[in-house]
Design an enzyme around this catalytic site. Structure first.
Site, PDB file in Angstrom:
ATOM      1  N   GLY A 173       0.769  -1.244   0.000  1.00 24.47           N
ATOM      2  CA  GLY A 173       0.000   0.000   0.000  1.00 24.47           C
ATOM      3  C   GLY A 173       0.794   1.285   0.000  1.00 24.47           C
ATOM      4  O   GLY A 173       0.312   2.311  -0.490  1.00 24.47           O
TER       5      GLY A 173
ATOM      6  N   GLU B  70       4.373   3.839   6.061  1.00 20.14           N
ATOM      7  CA  GLU B  70       3.137   3.041   6.006  1.00 20.14           C
ATOM      8  C   GLU B  70       2.112   3.740   5.117  1.00 20.14           C
ATOM      9  O   GLU B  70       2.174   4.952   4.928  1.00 20.14           O
ATOM     10  CB  GLU B  70       2.543   2.954   7.421  1.00 20.14           C
ATOM     11  CG  GLU B  70       2.921   1.718   8.201  1.00 20.14           C
ATOM     12  CD  GLU B  70       1.925   0.578   7.957  1.00 20.14           C
ATOM     13  OE1 GLU B  70       1.420   0.439   6.815  1.00 20.14           O
ATOM     14  OE2 GLU B  70       1.651  -0.159   8.901  1.00 20.14           O
ATOM     15  N   ASP B  71       1.138   2.976   4.635  1.00 17.98           N
ATOM     16  CA  ASP B  71       0.017   3.602   3.920  1.00 17.98           C
ATOM     17  C   ASP B  71      -1.011   4.154   4.905  1.00 17.98           C
ATOM     18  O   ASP B  71      -1.389   5.320   4.851  1.00 17.98           O
ATOM     19  CB  ASP B  71      -0.621   2.630   2.917  1.00 17.98           C
ATOM     20  CG  ASP B  71      -1.105   1.317   3.551  1.00 17.98           C
ATOM     21  OD1 ASP B  71      -0.847   1.062   4.751  1.00 17.98           O
ATOM     22  OD2 ASP B  71      -1.741   0.524   2.821  1.00 17.98           O
TER      23      ASP B  71
ATOM     24  N   ASP C  48      -4.335   2.109  11.162  1.00 21.24           N
ATOM     25  CA  ASP C  48      -5.772   2.000  11.461  1.00 21.24           C
ATOM     26  C   ASP C  48      -5.919   1.522  12.915  1.00 21.24           C
ATOM     27  O   ASP C  48      -5.933   2.322  13.837  1.00 21.24           O
ATOM     28  CB  ASP C  48      -6.397   1.035  10.454  1.00 21.24           C
ATOM     29  CG  ASP C  48      -7.908   0.922  10.589  1.00 21.24           C
ATOM     30  OD1 ASP C  48      -8.514   1.706  11.323  1.00 21.24           O
ATOM     31  OD2 ASP C  48      -8.494   0.020   9.941  1.00 21.24           O
TER      32      ASP C  48
ATOM     33  N   THR D  92      -0.571  -3.509  13.010  1.00 24.26           N
ATOM     34  CA  THR D  92       0.512  -3.708  12.041  1.00 24.26           C
ATOM     35  C   THR D  92       1.741  -2.918  12.467  1.00 24.26           C
ATOM     36  O   THR D  92       2.870  -3.434  12.485  1.00 24.26           O
ATOM     37  CB  THR D  92       0.058  -3.251  10.638  1.00 24.26           C
ATOM     38  OG1 THR D  92      -1.117  -3.982  10.274  1.00 24.26           O
ATOM     39  CG2 THR D  92       1.138  -3.483   9.607  1.00 24.26           C
ATOM     40  N   LEU D  93       1.526  -1.681  12.828  1.00 22.88           N
ATOM     41  CA  LEU D  93       2.634  -0.826  13.239  1.00 22.88           C
ATOM     42  C   LEU D  93       3.310  -1.357  14.508  1.00 22.88           C
ATOM     43  O   LEU D  93       4.541  -1.355  14.619  1.00 22.88           O
ATOM     44  CB  LEU D  93       2.123   0.596  13.468  1.00 22.88           C
ATOM     45  CG  LEU D  93       3.168   1.630  13.840  1.00 22.88           C
ATOM     46  CD1 LEU D  93       4.278   1.663  12.798  1.00 22.88           C
ATOM     47  CD2 LEU D  93       2.517   2.992  13.983  1.00 22.88           C
TER      48      LEU D  93
ATOM     49  N   LYS E  41      -5.547   7.041  10.535  1.00 23.42           N
ATOM     50  CA  LYS E  41      -6.986   6.799  10.754  1.00 23.42           C
ATOM     51  C   LYS E  41      -7.193   6.562  12.241  1.00 23.42           C
ATOM     52  O   LYS E  41      -6.675   5.597  12.799  1.00 23.42           O
ATOM     53  CB  LYS E  41      -7.419   5.580   9.943  1.00 23.42           C
ATOM     54  CG  LYS E  41      -8.828   5.691   9.360  1.00 23.42           C
ATOM     55  CD  LYS E  41      -9.351   4.329   9.001  1.00 23.42           C
ATOM     56  CE  LYS E  41      -9.211   3.998   7.545  1.00 23.42           C
ATOM     57  NZ  LYS E  41      -9.893   2.711   7.227  1.00 23.42           N
TER      58      LYS E  41
END
Ligand code: IMP
Length: 183
Positions: free
Chosen positions: A45, A100-101, A104, A108-109, A132
């Site tokens: 992404g 990162e894209d 959220d 993931t981070l 987000k």
């Protein structure tokens, strides 16, 4: 082609202006850095954003790519995630900028930071195209970000919905819930 079920949030000129600002802010942040910088693109992404961002930066850097995959349904989110492609450069003693894209939920981070931290970098910072906030479960700092959104599912400029729309040059929000699986 954009479809009727999406509307434009950020057009290509707005994105380019913001990416230019981000590049300058990141350069400023690393202007006194003693250690080398490694910029890590999180595939797929972030690839469009990454390519534009590094070309707006003057700070010398190495770049590399990581790709995450998840598997299984019964374990925790963190246990499910693994690298399907790891970086190839060493980050020991270097500054790491994870690009990162979207951040959220933050899982993931959190996983990425944990893995890179174990490799003893000089520092780790995060730059995300989209910050987000509405579904955040893990509260980690996002040091640099392009645009903040509360909610919604966005595509274009590298972001996908079931692998579609990545090549659009603007960022769109999907307006039909049926076509917006995660936002
Ligand atoms: P997190 O672990 O919940 O923070 O998820 C981050 C990842 O979910 C991003 O890197 C994207 O791949 C994906 N994602 C989350 N929201 C969206 C969206 O609105 N559009 C496209 N992908 C998204």
């Amino acid at each position: 082609m954009p479809s009727d079920s999406m509307h434009c949030l950020f057009d290509s000129r707005t994105i380019a202006a913001r990416v230019s600002e981000l590049g300058a802010a990141i350069d400023h942040a690393y202007s006194r850095a003693q250690a080398p910088l490694v910029a890590v693109c999180v595939l797929k992404g972030a690839f469009v954003f990454f390519a534009d961002l590094i070309r707006q930066m003057q700070t010398p850097l190495e770049l590399d790519f990581v790709r995450l995959a998840s598997y299984g349904q019964q374990t925790t989110r963190q246990e499910k995630v693994h690298f399907s492609k790891d970086i190839e450069v060493s980050v020991q003693g270097k500054h790491v900028l994870i690009v990162e894209d979207i951040v959220d939920t933050g899982h993931t981070l959190a996983y990425l930071k944990q893995v890179f931290q174990a490799r003893r970098p000089s520092s780790i910072a995060v730059c995300s195209l989209i910050h987000k906030t509405g579904r955040r479960e893990i509260d980690l700092p996002v040091d640099f970000y392009g645009f903040a959104l509360d909610k919604g599912f966005v595509v274009g400029y590298g972001l996908d919905c079931a692998e579609a729309y990545r090549q659009l040059d603007a960022i769109y929000e999907l307006t039909e819930p049926a076509s917006a699986p995660r936002g």
